[in-house]
Design an enzyme around this catalytic site. Sequence first.
Site, PDB file in Angstrom:
ATOM      1  NE  ARG A  85       0.127   1.582   3.515  1.00  0.00           N
ATOM      2  CZ  ARG A  85       1.036   2.531   3.640  1.00  0.00           C
ATOM      3  NH1 ARG A  85       2.892   2.351   3.726  1.00  0.00           N
ATOM      4  NH2 ARG A  85       1.182   3.252   3.710  1.00  0.00           N
ATOM      5  NE  ARG A  95      -5.733   0.730  -1.752  1.00  0.00           N
ATOM      6  CZ  ARG A  95      -5.601   1.317  -0.729  1.00  0.00           C
ATOM      7  NH1 ARG A  95      -4.130   1.334  -0.577  1.00  0.00           N
ATOM      8  NH2 ARG A  95      -6.191   2.083   0.152  1.00  0.00           N
ATOM      9  CD  GLN A 113      -2.815   2.838   6.828  1.00  0.00           C
ATOM     10  OE1 GLN A 113      -3.362   2.744   7.149  1.00  0.00           O
ATOM     11  NE2 GLN A 113      -3.543   2.622   5.532  1.00  0.00           N
ATOM     12  CG  ASP A 134      -3.263   7.989  -1.958  1.00  0.00           C
ATOM     13  OD1 ASP A 134      -2.796   8.356  -0.741  1.00  0.00           O
ATOM     14  OD2 ASP A 134      -2.543   6.971  -2.536  1.00  0.00           O
TER      15      ASP A 134
HETATM   16  O1  MRU Z   1      -4.466   2.984   1.964  1.00  0.00           O
HETATM   17  P1  MRU Z   1      -2.610   3.179   1.743  1.00  0.00           P
HETATM   18  O2  MRU Z   1      -2.241   2.795   3.068  1.00  0.00           O
HETATM   19  O3  MRU Z   1      -2.625   3.123   0.449  1.00  0.00           O
HETATM   20  O4  MRU Z   1      -2.468   5.039   1.929  1.00  0.00           O
HETATM   21  C1  MRU Z   1      -1.352   5.667   2.176  1.00  0.00           C
HETATM   22  C2  MRU Z   1      -1.329   7.117   2.222  1.00  0.00           C
HETATM   23  O5  MRU Z   1      -2.673   8.010   2.049  1.00  0.00           O
HETATM   24  C3  MRU Z   1       0.002   7.586   2.087  1.00  0.00           C
HETATM   25  O6  MRU Z   1      -0.293   8.621   2.599  1.00  0.00           O
HETATM   26  C4  MRU Z   1      -0.399   8.331   0.606  1.00  0.00           C
HETATM   27  O7  MRU Z   1      -0.548   7.261  -0.926  1.00  0.00           O
HETATM   28  C5  MRU Z   1       1.477   8.534   0.402  1.00  0.00           C
HETATM   29  S1  MRU Z   1       2.773   7.142   0.594  1.00  0.00           S
HETATM   30  C6  MRU Z   1       4.173   8.049   0.006  1.00  0.00           C
END
Ligand code: MRU
Length: 356
Positions: free
Chosen positions: A52, A95, A199, A245
């Site tokens: 992720r 995703r 996370q 993202d």
């Molecule tokens: O749902 P996730 O764990 O994939 O979300 C990740 C995030 O929101 C991070 O902050 C984002 O992807 C930046 S990663 C360098």
Amino acid sequence: MTVKAYDSIKPIIWQDDTLQLLDQRLLPAEHTYISLNNVTEVAQAITDMVVRGAPAIGITAAYGIVIAARARFADNADNWQQAIEDDLQILAQSRPTAVNLFWAIDLMREVIKGLAVADPAATLLSIAKQIHEDDIAANVKMGNLGAQLIEGKCAVLTHCNAGALATGGYGTALGVIRSAFEQDKISLVYADETRPWLQGARLTAWEMVQEDIPVSLLVEGAAAHMIKTSQATDTPIRWIIVGSDRIASNGDVANKIGTYALAVLARHHGIKFMVAAPTTTIDMNISCGDDIPIEERSIDEVLSCSGQHVAAIGAQARNPAFDVTPAELVDAIVTEKGVVLNPDFEKIKVMMANVD
Ligand code: MRU
């Protein structure tokens, strides 16, 4: 060269001609790699959060396309370039929010179109490895650039995990924090635990602890109180530093749900809000954050905790995985191509003109 702790954090490995992903669902308790054998398994691993973080998802998809090309070419060497489009679609559906996924798929699609070689998988593998290496290099650059913005020594607050685990390595927001810590500018990192996948508690705290960077976990609801009360202490929170993202061309920023609330808090309390992300996270095809697709995940993730149903039976839930912070609340977007202060369309367009 000194080997730093972050060098050993490898979410994605290509080894013995196989894609291996560190199963992030099991961290920090278990450090287990999963081998992926076909494109469906790669897409499922992205959907299921084995891997992720926006850049890591893009890199994984690129390696997934190598696996797909190998299979399609072995099946029908004359038709593989048409047939592989189905595999690209499977990956694209894994995703919706992280634009790095679509960036990597589009790049690989363009390469595939022009390929006329006996062994396409070898060529595609070299491109996937390049994407992977470029991401690490970009992170180190933006780490240095972001650290330069921090004046004096202070505490910072981060959300979710934008570290080595979420990228090819080193990290975006955590890359800035790593660089700034090396420069003795950071006294403490507050990490939001980040429900429902934790996370922050599982991944960000783990990355920080391995490098002896002081880290203190917060439940999300504690951020406002800590920002306010820390100001009178010797470890005031002066920056909120997050990844992204997808960044729209006007500077609106999609990131893990809860980020928008932090940006509002930052403005209210007069502290700064920094977004660190590679240019592969910037989507010049959309004019503003309203056009960013926001992933809604299973409500079971909210109703349960560690696999245990905790909510009142019969209660409904919502589970948006991301939110959008308006550009006006962002003090700085830091990329490998430079820093954009108080972002808007014109400034982002100028910076993106430097991207090869
Ligand atoms: O749902 P996730 O764990 O994939 O979300 C990740 C995030 O929101 C991070 O902050 C984002 O992807 C930046 S990663 C360098």
